[in-house]
Design a protein around this motif. Sequence first.
Motif, PDB file in Angstrom:
ATOM      1  N   GLN A 187      31.314  32.197 -14.625  1.00 25.78           N
ATOM      2  CA  GLN A 187      32.740  31.986 -14.850  1.00 25.78           C
ATOM      3  C   GLN A 187      32.979  31.037 -16.028  1.00 25.78           C
ATOM      4  OE1 GLN A 187      36.009  33.064 -13.222  1.00 25.78           O
ATOM      5  NE2 GLN A 187      36.159  32.332 -15.320  1.00 25.78           N
ATOM      6  N   LEU A 188      32.198  29.991 -16.111  1.00 24.06           N
ATOM      7  CA  LEU A 188      32.340  29.051 -17.219  1.00 24.06           C
ATOM      8  C   LEU A 188      31.953  29.702 -18.545  1.00 24.06           C
ATOM      9  CD1 LEU A 188      31.019  25.794 -15.508  1.00 24.06           C
ATOM     10  CD2 LEU A 188      33.398  26.443 -15.968  1.00 24.06           C
ATOM     11  N   ASP A 189      30.960  30.568 -18.530  1.00 16.23           N
ATOM     12  CA  ASP A 189      30.607  31.322 -19.737  1.00 16.23           C
ATOM     13  C   ASP A 189      31.792  32.169 -20.184  1.00 16.23           C
ATOM     14  OD1 ASP A 189      28.065  30.255 -19.748  1.00 16.23           O
ATOM     15  OD2 ASP A 189      27.151  31.973 -18.721  1.00 16.23           O
ATOM     16  N   ARG A 190      32.480  32.768 -19.207  1.00 15.84           N
ATOM     17  CA  ARG A 190      33.664  33.579 -19.526  1.00 15.84           C
ATOM     18  C   ARG A 190      34.754  32.706 -20.158  1.00 15.84           C
ATOM     19  NH1 ARG A 190      37.381  37.457 -17.316  1.00 15.84           N
ATOM     20  NH2 ARG A 190      38.849  37.760 -19.022  1.00 15.84           N
ATOM     21  N   LEU A 191      34.937  31.500 -19.648  1.00 13.91           N
ATOM     22  CA  LEU A 191      35.952  30.610 -20.208  1.00 13.91           C
ATOM     23  C   LEU A 191      35.637  30.241 -21.654  1.00 13.91           C
ATOM     24  CD1 LEU A 191      36.957  27.946 -17.512  1.00 13.91           C
ATOM     25  CD2 LEU A 191      38.274  29.892 -18.357  1.00 13.91           C
ATOM     26  N   GLY A 203      43.954  25.126 -22.888  1.00 15.23           N
ATOM     27  CA  GLY A 203      43.860  23.676 -22.966  1.00 15.23           C
ATOM     28  C   GLY A 203      43.263  23.115 -21.690  1.00 15.23           C
ATOM     29  N   ILE A 204      42.479  22.049 -21.828  1.00 16.68           N
ATOM     30  CA  ILE A 204      41.872  21.372 -20.683  1.00 16.68           C
ATOM     31  C   ILE A 204      42.336  19.921 -20.689  1.00 16.68           C
ATOM     32  CG2 ILE A 204      39.743  20.768 -19.491  1.00 16.68           C
ATOM     33  CD1 ILE A 204      40.049  23.762 -19.758  1.00 16.68           C
ATOM     34  N   VAL A 205      42.878  19.456 -19.575  1.00 16.87           N
ATOM     35  CA  VAL A 205      43.238  18.045 -19.430  1.00 16.87           C
ATOM     36  C   VAL A 205      41.999  17.310 -18.930  1.00 16.87           C
ATOM     37  CG1 VAL A 205      44.695  16.368 -18.251  1.00 16.87           C
ATOM     38  CG2 VAL A 205      45.640  18.596 -18.915  1.00 16.87           C
ATOM     39  N   PRO A 206      41.411  16.432 -19.747  1.00 19.47           N
ATOM     40  CA  PRO A 206      40.173  15.761 -19.324  1.00 19.47           C
ATOM     41  C   PRO A 206      40.411  14.832 -18.141  1.00 19.47           C
ATOM     42  CG  PRO A 206      40.518  15.568 -21.710  1.00 19.47           C
ATOM     43  CD  PRO A 206      41.796  16.076 -21.121  1.00 19.47           C
ATOM     44  N   ALA A 264      38.055  21.448 -26.084  1.00 22.78           N
ATOM     45  CA  ALA A 264      38.046  22.164 -24.798  1.00 22.78           C
ATOM     46  C   ALA A 264      36.684  22.816 -24.564  1.00 22.78           C
ATOM     47  CB  ALA A 264      39.154  23.202 -24.774  1.00 22.78           C
ATOM     48  N   HIS A 265      36.126  23.388 -25.635  1.00 21.87           N
ATOM     49  CA  HIS A 265      34.820  24.038 -25.549  1.00 21.87           C
ATOM     50  C   HIS A 265      33.761  23.057 -25.051  1.00 21.87           C
ATOM     51  CE1 HIS A 265      31.053  25.854 -26.859  1.00 21.87           C
ATOM     52  NE2 HIS A 265      31.685  27.007 -27.007  1.00 21.87           N
ATOM     53  N   ARG A 266      33.811  21.827 -25.536  1.00 22.98           N
ATOM     54  CA  ARG A 266      32.811  20.830 -25.137  1.00 22.98           C
ATOM     55  C   ARG A 266      32.934  20.482 -23.653  1.00 22.98           C
ATOM     56  NH1 ARG A 266      33.526  18.588 -30.377  1.00 22.98           N
ATOM     57  NH2 ARG A 266      35.139  17.147 -29.666  1.00 22.98           N
ATOM     58  N   LEU A 267      34.170  20.391 -23.147  1.00 24.14           N
ATOM     59  CA  LEU A 267      34.353  20.077 -21.729  1.00 24.14           C
ATOM     60  C   LEU A 267      33.814  21.201 -20.842  1.00 24.14           C
ATOM     61  CD1 LEU A 267      37.924  18.486 -21.673  1.00 24.14           C
ATOM     62  CD2 LEU A 267      35.714  17.322 -21.541  1.00 24.14           C
ATOM     63  N   ILE A 268      34.060  22.442 -21.254  1.00 29.37           N
ATOM     64  CA  ILE A 268      33.544  23.582 -20.483  1.00 29.37           C
ATOM     65  C   ILE A 268      32.023  23.614 -20.542  1.00 29.37           C
ATOM     66  CG2 ILE A 268      33.575  26.086 -20.235  1.00 29.37           C
ATOM     67  CD1 ILE A 268      36.357  26.030 -21.627  1.00 29.37           C
ATOM     68  N   ALA A 269      31.482  23.379 -21.741  1.00 26.23           N
ATOM     69  CA  ALA A 269      30.025  23.376 -21.895  1.00 26.23           C
ATOM     70  C   ALA A 269      29.381  22.260 -21.079  1.00 26.23           C
ATOM     71  CB  ALA A 269      29.665  23.233 -23.374  1.00 26.23           C
ATOM     72  N   ARG A 270      30.063  21.130 -20.989  1.00 30.04           N
ATOM     73  CA  ARG A 270      29.533  20.018 -20.195  1.00 30.04           C
ATOM     74  C   ARG A 270      29.481  20.385 -18.712  1.00 30.04           C
ATOM     75  NH1 ARG A 270      32.434  14.388 -21.097  1.00 30.04           N
ATOM     76  NH2 ARG A 270      34.041  15.274 -19.733  1.00 30.04           N
TER      77      ARG A 270
END
Length: 278
Positions: A187-191, A203-206, A264-270
């Motif tokens: 799922q995270l790969d899809r995001l 957008g991701i709210v950290p 946002a990409h970095r937060l998902i990758a983390r």
Amino acid sequence: MSTDFQQGRTALGARLRELRAGVSQRVLAERLGWPQSKVSKIEGGRQTPTKEDLAEWARAIEQPDVADELAARLQGIESHVRSWHRQLRAGHGPVQDALTVEYERSTVLRAWEGAMVVGMLQTPDYARHVFSRYAELHRSPKDSEDAVRARVKRQEMLYRPGRVFHIVMWEAALHAGVAPPHVLAAQLDRLIGAVGLDTVKLGIVPLGAGVAVPPANGFWLYDDRLAIVEDWHAELWLDDVPSVSLYRRVWNSLHHSAVYGSHAHRLIARARAHLDMA
């Protein structure tokens, strides 16, 4: 439960009490074969009658011609508050179909989701787990496969020009274990792939970011005409200007706390890397 809903239910109870004039609650309850407490709760706005209840009530007071009026009053109340208990009697599939109609009617769609990955970006496996968990919670028919197919079909809109999906999620949603780790990883790969779609602004709210309002329940805004808000017991379908404007202000506030693009990409990758280390 919304104030407008409660006011509508109280007004319906008052109308029923007015129609009952000359017949005691006890006698009416006997005619209906109900406990007197049910009559009292409905008249007092503490219980929502069904359409069938209202039809029986009209017959019991020997005024069958008011059944349509009462049904219209009930529909007016429930057009704003759609309980999951009633919506899910036939499962999640029909609910997804009803939502697709609103997506089709809209050009700019805005979403806030703080608890899980937003439905429009879910993989089939992730969606299957979400639907199954909600079916267990609400003890509704388990039609997860029909619901998944409807949701995946709706996602075709992501690849059609002419619409913009402006989605804001809380970072906590990336970590919520609503599905097994391997499903969440996919799922995270899809995001990560969704970040680059032309029709999607994600957008991701950290966690730890300053927010002007506390992140709360998820909702969608369909242009500036409709807000659909999810709660545990019901969906709220709000089309009055003050309510839609309020949710637009909430969305704008959370949007300003979000990061986009490479951030946002970095937060998902983390979050994805955290799964690999688990």
